[in-house]
Design a protein around this motif. Structure first.
Motif, PDB file in Angstrom:
ATOM      1  N   ALA A  99       0.830  -1.206   0.000  1.00 22.13           N
ATOM      2  CA  ALA A  99       0.000   0.000   0.000  1.00 22.13           C
ATOM      3  C   ALA A  99       0.865   1.257   0.000  1.00 22.13           C
ATOM      4  O   ALA A  99       0.570   2.232  -0.711  1.00 22.13           O
ATOM      5  CB  ALA A  99      -0.936  -0.013   1.209  1.00 22.13           C
ATOM      6  N   ARG A 100       1.940   1.246   0.778  1.00 19.83           N
ATOM      7  CA  ARG A 100       2.835   2.409   0.809  1.00 19.83           C
ATOM      8  C   ARG A 100       3.521   2.602  -0.544  1.00 19.83           C
ATOM      9  O   ARG A 100       3.704   3.740  -0.990  1.00 19.83           O
ATOM     10  CB  ARG A 100       3.865   2.235   1.930  1.00 19.83           C
ATOM     11  CG  ARG A 100       3.277   2.443   3.331  1.00 19.83           C
ATOM     12  CD  ARG A 100       4.348   2.534   4.390  1.00 19.83           C
ATOM     13  NE  ARG A 100       4.984   1.242   4.632  1.00 19.83           N
ATOM     14  CZ  ARG A 100       4.511   0.320   5.465  1.00 19.83           C
ATOM     15  NH1 ARG A 100       3.389   0.539   6.138  1.00 19.83           N
ATOM     16  NH2 ARG A 100       5.158  -0.819   5.643  1.00 19.83           N
ATOM     17  N   GLN A 101       3.883   1.520  -1.195  1.00 19.30           N
ATOM     18  CA  GLN A 101       4.487   1.638  -2.527  1.00 19.30           C
ATOM     19  C   GLN A 101       3.516   2.253  -3.523  1.00 19.30           C
ATOM     20  O   GLN A 101       3.920   2.931  -4.468  1.00 19.30           O
ATOM     21  CB  GLN A 101       4.940   0.267  -3.018  1.00 19.30           C
ATOM     22  CG  GLN A 101       6.133  -0.303  -2.274  1.00 19.30           C
ATOM     23  CD  GLN A 101       6.550  -1.660  -2.804  1.00 19.30           C
ATOM     24  OE1 GLN A 101       6.503  -1.915  -4.006  1.00 19.30           O
ATOM     25  NE2 GLN A 101       6.957  -2.550  -1.912  1.00 19.30           N
ATOM     26  N   LEU A 102       2.223   2.025  -3.286  1.00 21.46           N
ATOM     27  CA  LEU A 102       1.190   2.593  -4.158  1.00 21.46           C
ATOM     28  C   LEU A 102       0.877   4.038  -3.790  1.00 21.46           C
ATOM     29  O   LEU A 102       0.065   4.684  -4.455  1.00 21.46           O
ATOM     30  CB  LEU A 102      -0.084   1.754  -4.062  1.00 21.46           C
ATOM     31  CG  LEU A 102      -0.022   0.366  -4.701  1.00 21.46           C
ATOM     32  CD1 LEU A 102      -1.197  -0.490  -4.230  1.00 21.46           C
ATOM     33  CD2 LEU A 102      -0.023   0.483  -6.221  1.00 21.46           C
ATOM     34  N   GLY A 103       1.500   4.542  -2.715  1.00 25.06           N
ATOM     35  CA  GLY A 103       1.266   5.909  -2.290  1.00 25.06           C
ATOM     36  C   GLY A 103       0.032   6.095  -1.450  1.00 25.06           C
ATOM     37  O   GLY A 103      -0.436   7.227  -1.260  1.00 25.06           O
ATOM     38  N   ASP A 104      -0.504   5.010  -0.896  1.00 28.51           N
ATOM     39  CA  ASP A 104      -1.719   5.078  -0.074  1.00 28.51           C
ATOM     40  C   ASP A 104      -1.548   4.149   1.120  1.00 28.51           C
ATOM     41  O   ASP A 104      -2.028   3.018   1.125  1.00 28.51           O
ATOM     42  CB  ASP A 104      -2.928   4.663  -0.904  1.00 28.51           C
ATOM     43  CG  ASP A 104      -4.252   4.934  -0.200  1.00 28.51           C
ATOM     44  OD1 ASP A 104      -4.224   5.309   0.996  1.00 28.51           O
ATOM     45  OD2 ASP A 104      -5.305   4.771  -0.840  1.00 28.51           O
ATOM     46  N   PRO A 105      -0.854   4.606   2.176  1.00 31.92           N
ATOM     47  CA  PRO A 105      -0.532   3.738   3.318  1.00 31.92           C
ATOM     48  C   PRO A 105      -1.745   3.127   4.010  1.00 31.92           C
ATOM     49  O   PRO A 105      -1.617   2.097   4.668  1.00 31.92           O
ATOM     50  CB  PRO A 105       0.223   4.680   4.271  1.00 31.92           C
ATOM     51  CG  PRO A 105       0.731   5.773   3.402  1.00 31.92           C
ATOM     52  CD  PRO A 105      -0.287   5.957   2.322  1.00 31.92           C
ATOM     53  N   GLY A 106      -2.908   3.728   3.856  1.00 33.52           N
ATOM     54  CA  GLY A 106      -4.096   3.205   4.514  1.00 33.52           C
ATOM     55  C   GLY A 106      -4.850   2.177   3.699  1.00 33.52           C
ATOM     56  O   GLY A 106      -5.936   1.743   4.109  1.00 33.52           O
ATOM     57  N   ALA A 107      -4.294   1.761   2.589  1.00 38.52           N
ATOM     58  CA  ALA A 107      -5.026   0.899   1.659  1.00 38.52           C
ATOM     59  C   ALA A 107      -4.641  -0.571   1.763  1.00 38.52           C
ATOM     60  O   ALA A 107      -4.866  -1.333   0.824  1.00 38.52           O
ATOM     61  CB  ALA A 107      -4.815   1.379   0.225  1.00 38.52           C
ATOM     62  N   ALA A 108      -4.102  -1.007   2.923  1.00 40.87           N
ATOM     63  CA  ALA A 108      -3.658  -2.401   3.027  1.00 40.87           C
ATOM     64  C   ALA A 108      -4.796  -3.380   2.759  1.00 40.87           C
ATOM     65  O   ALA A 108      -4.618  -4.388   2.068  1.00 40.87           O
ATOM     66  CB  ALA A 108      -3.051  -2.658   4.404  1.00 40.87           C
ATOM     67  N   ARG A 109      -5.978  -3.111   3.307  1.00 38.50           N
ATOM     68  CA  ARG A 109      -7.095  -4.031   3.101  1.00 38.50           C
ATOM     69  C   ARG A 109      -7.555  -4.010   1.647  1.00 38.50           C
ATOM     70  O   ARG A 109      -7.902  -5.056   1.083  1.00 38.50           O
ATOM     71  CB  ARG A 109      -8.261  -3.697   4.034  1.00 38.50           C
ATOM     72  CG  ARG A 109      -9.438  -4.656   3.913  1.00 38.50           C
ATOM     73  CD  ARG A 109     -10.270  -4.694   5.153  1.00 38.50           C
ATOM     74  NE  ARG A 109      -9.533  -5.250   6.281  1.00 38.50           N
ATOM     75  CZ  ARG A 109      -9.405  -6.554   6.503  1.00 38.50           C
ATOM     76  NH1 ARG A 109      -9.942  -7.434   5.678  1.00 38.50           N
ATOM     77  NH2 ARG A 109      -8.735  -6.984   7.549  1.00 38.50           N
ATOM     78  N   ALA A 110      -7.555  -2.845   1.033  1.00 37.07           N
ATOM     79  CA  ALA A 110      -7.922  -2.767  -0.386  1.00 37.07           C
ATOM     80  C   ALA A 110      -6.919  -3.537  -1.245  1.00 37.07           C
ATOM     81  O   ALA A 110      -7.301  -4.181  -2.230  1.00 37.07           O
ATOM     82  CB  ALA A 110      -8.001  -1.309  -0.829  1.00 37.07           C
ATOM     83  N   VAL A 111      -5.643  -3.474  -0.866  1.00 36.16           N
ATOM     84  CA  VAL A 111      -4.624  -4.272  -1.569  1.00 36.16           C
ATOM     85  C   VAL A 111      -4.954  -5.753  -1.438  1.00 36.16           C
ATOM     86  O   VAL A 111      -4.903  -6.510  -2.416  1.00 36.16           O
ATOM     87  CB  VAL A 111      -3.220  -3.968  -1.006  1.00 36.16           C
ATOM     88  CG1 VAL A 111      -2.207  -5.009  -1.488  1.00 36.16           C
ATOM     89  CG2 VAL A 111      -2.776  -2.572  -1.414  1.00 36.16           C
ATOM     90  N   GLY A 112      -5.305  -6.188  -0.217  1.00 34.17           N
ATOM     91  CA  GLY A 112      -5.655  -7.582  -0.009  1.00 34.17           C
ATOM     92  C   GLY A 112      -6.858  -7.999  -0.822  1.00 34.17           C
ATOM     93  O   GLY A 112      -6.899  -9.103  -1.378  1.00 34.17           O
ATOM     94  N   GLN A 113      -7.848  -7.114  -0.925  1.00 30.43           N
ATOM     95  CA  GLN A 113      -9.037  -7.432  -1.715  1.00 30.43           C
ATOM     96  C   GLN A 113      -8.705  -7.544  -3.196  1.00 30.43           C
ATOM     97  O   GLN A 113      -9.226  -8.411  -3.894  1.00 30.43           O
ATOM     98  CB  GLN A 113     -10.105  -6.369  -1.459  1.00 30.43           C
ATOM     99  CG  GLN A 113     -10.684  -6.424  -0.053  1.00 30.43           C
ATOM    100  CD  GLN A 113     -11.556  -5.237   0.278  1.00 30.43           C
ATOM    101  OE1 GLN A 113     -11.539  -4.221  -0.429  1.00 30.43           O
ATOM    102  NE2 GLN A 113     -12.323  -5.340   1.353  1.00 30.43           N
ATOM    103  N   ALA A 114      -7.813  -6.672  -3.675  1.00 30.55           N
ATOM    104  CA  ALA A 114      -7.392  -6.757  -5.068  1.00 30.55           C
ATOM    105  C   ALA A 114      -6.671  -8.071  -5.340  1.00 30.55           C
ATOM    106  O   ALA A 114      -6.914  -8.741  -6.352  1.00 30.55           O
ATOM    107  CB  ALA A 114      -6.493  -5.572  -5.418  1.00 30.55           C
TER     108      ALA A 114
END
Length: 203
Positions: free
Chosen positions: A115-130
């Motif tokens: 998520a941090r590499q994507l520039g959105d540190p709060g998006a860990a769960r969205a990363v998991g869903q993807a």
């Protein structure tokens, strides 16, 4: 682009499936219980087309996947050159898959790090869903993305996290703590033909 056809191919862990369009690979399937089950799964995933002969570019992708799953102690197998057709894949998912494809065999990151590499540190769960919707495993190596506490996180293949561990062990991955193995301590690694689906679940 519409999927044109799909094909099955044998690997050291069982029969995988791959589908393609004019633009590139539209889906990859890790082995199910046996060849017939993998063929049935591909038929359900791509009901608009039938089994066919893979063109040269797809044959190259098949060879690379077989090499990866063989776990040969040679140079790491790089699947980043496999052309994927992501038509219909949500833009955020595409970004997650592009980052995941930079991971080399045996290399791991956490959902939060991605998520941090994507520039959105709060998006860990969205990363998991993807990653849980990943139609391209192991070309998009969602098994290399782990939970923040050093545990495996989810995996939707038959056998759950033990299947994820098997893929990582094939790649001789190095882990930073015992937590990853603790998740599978009560369950044996699945046998060669036990893989059911091709995606990772959210953390």
């Amino acid at each position: 682009m519409p999927t044109q056809a799909y094909a099955l191919f044998n690997t050291p862990i069982g029969h995988c499936g791959i589908a393609w369009s004019e633009r590139g690979v539209t889906g990859v399937q890790l082995p199910e219980q046996d060849e017939a089950a993998t063929r049935a799964r591909m038929g359900r995933r791509f009901p608009q087309c039938s089994e066919g002969v893979a063109p040269p570019q797809v044959q190259e992708a098949i060879g690379a996947v077989v090499a990866l799953l063989s776990g040969a102690p040679t140079a790491p197998v790089d699947l980043s050159d496999v052309m994927l057709d992501m038509d219909g894949v949500p833009p955020f998912h595409q970004r997650v898959y592009e980052v995941a494809r930079r991971l080399l065999p045996g290399e791991t990151v956490t959902y939060g790090e991605m998520a941090r590499q994507l520039g959105d540190p709060g998006a860990a769960r969205a990363v998991g869903q993807a990653l849980g919707s990943n139609p391209f495993a192991p070309v998009v190596p969602c098994h290399r993305v782990l939970a923040a506490d050093g545990r495996a996180g989810g995996f939707s293949a038959n056998g759950g996290v033990t299947t994820k561990l098997r893929l990582l062990l094939i790649e001789r991955a190095r882990f930073n703590g015992p937590g990853l193995f603790d998740e599978a301590v009560d369950a044996p690694l699945p046998c060669d033909n036990s893989f059911r689906t091709s995606s990772c679940s959210p953390p």
